[in-house]
Design a protein around this motif. Structure first.
Motif, PDB file in Angstrom:
ATOM      1  N   PRO A 187       0.725  -1.106  -0.049  1.00 54.90           N
ATOM      2  CA  PRO A 187      -0.058   0.074  -0.053  1.00 54.90           C
ATOM      3  C   PRO A 187       0.885   1.429  -0.068  1.00 54.90           C
ATOM      4  O   PRO A 187       0.142   2.293  -0.312  1.00 54.90           O
ATOM      5  N   SER A 188       2.125   1.199   0.267  1.00 56.31           N
ATOM      6  CA  SER A 188       2.894   2.335   0.123  1.00 56.31           C
ATOM      7  C   SER A 188       3.437   2.499  -1.088  1.00 56.31           C
ATOM      8  O   SER A 188       4.004   3.881  -1.230  1.00 56.31           O
ATOM      9  N   ALA A 189       3.263   1.815  -2.161  1.00 55.85           N
ATOM     10  CA  ALA A 189       3.704   2.052  -3.560  1.00 55.85           C
ATOM     11  C   ALA A 189       5.035   1.857  -3.670  1.00 55.85           C
ATOM     12  O   ALA A 189       5.734   2.617  -4.333  1.00 55.85           O
ATOM     13  N   LYS A 190       5.823   1.448  -2.752  1.00 58.24           N
ATOM     14  CA  LYS A 190       7.424   1.351  -2.471  1.00 58.24           C
ATOM     15  C   LYS A 190       7.704  -0.013  -3.391  1.00 58.24           C
ATOM     16  O   LYS A 190       8.891   0.072  -3.914  1.00 58.24           O
ATOM     17  N   ILE A 191       7.040  -1.007  -3.126  1.00 62.57           N
ATOM     18  CA  ILE A 191       7.441  -2.168  -4.016  1.00 62.57           C
ATOM     19  C   ILE A 191       6.137  -2.930  -4.266  1.00 62.57           C
ATOM     20  O   ILE A 191       4.827  -2.635  -4.205  1.00 62.57           O
ATOM     21  N   GLY A 192       6.299  -3.660  -5.438  1.00 58.97           N
ATOM     22  CA  GLY A 192       5.253  -3.971  -6.238  1.00 58.97           C
ATOM     23  C   GLY A 192       5.868  -5.132  -7.427  1.00 58.97           C
ATOM     24  O   GLY A 192       6.785  -5.183  -7.421  1.00 58.97           O
ATOM     25  N   GLU A 193       4.843  -5.445  -8.269  1.00 53.87           N
ATOM     26  CA  GLU A 193       5.372  -6.561  -9.328  1.00 53.87           C
ATOM     27  C   GLU A 193       5.843  -5.545 -10.371  1.00 53.87           C
ATOM     28  O   GLU A 193       5.139  -4.726 -10.853  1.00 53.87           O
TER      29      GLU A 193
END
Length: 340
Positions: A187-193
Motif C-alpha cells: 500500500p505504500s507503493a514502494k514495492i510491487g510487481e
C-alpha cells in the motif's frame, strides 16, 4: 532476533514477505541472482521498514556457493524459498532450464538443511499442481494431476522432494504453500510487481495497458463454461500472501505442526473472472481499459479457486483484502514507477 533466509527475496512475493518478516521482528538475509529482479528493490524495503536486510547476490545453482553460505550463516532459524523461474510459456520452450533452476536449487538447499540438528523450511508452491480440478472450491486433498507445463511440474516434483526428505529427516520441518493468483502491491507503493519484458500475468498487463505501455490487453477466450465466458481465478493480495508465510514460519518455530510436512492452500476462497478483474480495475482507477477478446490460450484451465478452510482454521490466517483493494494498490504502484 531470529535470522531467516529468503531466497528470491527481491522478487514480487519475496520482497513483500521480507517486509512482513522484518515488521514481525525477524532478521532477514536475502539471496537473489537478480535474473528477474532488481537490487533497487532493497531501497523500497528500507523505505517501508527502515531496515536494510543483508543481501547476497548468488545463483543457487552454485552448489559450492550454497554450502559456503550455510557455513557462514550457522545461526539461520529458517528458510523461505521463492527463488525459481516462473513463466509458464517460457517453461514450455525451455524445459531443461526450468528443471535445472527450480529443482537443483531446491535439492542444494535441502542438502544443507538436512545436515542441521533442526531446520524450518517454507516452500513456494502453486495451485498449478491441481490442474483443472474436478470440484470447486479446491481443497488440499484434491488429486494432483499431470502438470500442464514444465513450470507446474517443477512445483509438483518440488513438493515430492520435500516430502521424501522430511520422511527420512525428522528434524526437517516443512510447509508447502500452494498459492493461487497473487496480485497487487504494497500500500505504500514502494514495492510491487515489476516484470521484465512483456508481463506474463494479467494484472501487470492491465496496469501497463492503462499506463499506455501496452497498446491493448488480450482476453484469451470468452466461450468458457463460466457466467461471462472468461476464465475464473482466485486473486489474492500479495500482502495477504506474504503474511501467510510469516504465520506458517511461526507455526513451525512454535512447534504447532503435528507432523514435519504440511500443505496449505493460500487464496481468498472466491473466484473472479477475467472480465470481473478488468471491471474491478476500471472501477477503482476510473480508467477505461482497452481490451479485446481473442482465441483461447493453450494450457489455460477454466476455473480455479481455493477452499481456504485449512489455512483459516489450522494456520489461523485469512485473506483480508478485496479484489478492489488489490487493483487499487497495483495501479498506485504502476503510477509511481511510471511517474504518472
Amino acid at each position: 532476533m531470529l535470522k531467516i533466509l529468503v531466497t528470491g527475496g527481491l522478487g514480487f512475493i519475496g520482497s513483500h514477505t521480507v517486509v512482513e518478516l522484518q515488521q514481525a521482528g525477524f532478521d532477514v538475509v536475502i539471496i537473489d541472482n537478480c535474473s528477474n529482479a532488481s537490487e533497487a528493490v532493497l531501497d523500497g524495503i528500507v523505505a517501508i521498514t527502515g531496515i536494510r536486510p543483508e543481501f547476497v547476490r548468488m545463483d543457487l545453482r552454485d552448489k559450492a556457493g550454497v554450502a559456503d553460505f550455510f557455513s557462514q550463516h550457522p545461526d539461520l532459524g529458517g528458510v523461505i524459498h521463492f527463488a525459481a523461474s516462473k513463466a509458464v510459456g517460457e517453461s514450455v520452450e525451455k524445459p531443461l532450464l526450468y528443471y535445472e533452476n527450480n529443482i537443483t536449487t531446491l535439492v542444494y538447499l535441502l542438502a544443507q538443511l538436512t545436515a542441521l540438528p533442526k531446520a524450518h523450511f517454507i516452500f513456494s508452491s502453486s495451485c498449478t499442481v491441481y490442474g483443472q480440478a474436478d470440484e470447486m472450491p479446491i481443497t488440499e486433498d484434491a488429486p494432483v494431476k499431470p502438470a500442464e507445463s514444465p513450470y507446474g511440474n517443477t512445483k509438483q516434483i518440488g513438493e515430492e522432494i520435500i516430502r521424501d526428505a522430511c520422511h527420512v529427516h525428522p528434524a526437517l520441518q516443512a510447509i508447502s504453500l500452494r498459492y493461487f493468483n497473487p496480485i497487487g502491491a504494497h500500500p505504500s507503493a514502494k514495492i510491487g510487481e515489476l516484470p521484465l519484458g512483456v508481463p506474463q500475468n494479467l494484472v501487470p498487463f492491465i496496469t501497463q495497458t492503462a499506463a499506455g505501455i501496452r497498446k491493448e490487453l488480450s482476453v484469451f477466450g470468452d466461450d468458457y463454461p463460466t457466467p461471462d465466458g472468461t476464465c475464473i481465478r482466485d486473486y489474492i493480495h500479495v500482502v495477504d500472501l506474504a503474511r501467510a508465510h510469516v504465520v506458517a514460519l511461526q507455526r513451525l518455530l512454535e512447534g504447532k505442526n503435528p507432523g514435519n510436512y504440511e500443505v496449505f492452500n493460500v487464496g481468498t476462497g472466491t473466484g473472479s473472472s477475467v472480465l470481473e478483474a478488468i471491471q474491478s480495475f476500471e472501477r477503482v482507477s476510473g480508467t477505461p481499459l482497452n481490451y479485446k477478446i481473442t482465441g483461447r490460450r493453450a494450457g489455460d484451465i477454466t476455473t480455479a479457486y481455493a477452499d481456504t478452510t485449512r489455512a483459516n482454521t489450522v494456520l489461523g490466517w485469512k485473506a483480508q483484502s478485496s479484489l478492489d483493494d488489490a487493483m487499487r494498490t497495483a495501479w498506485a504502484w504502476e503510477q509511481q514507477i511510471r511517474g504518472l
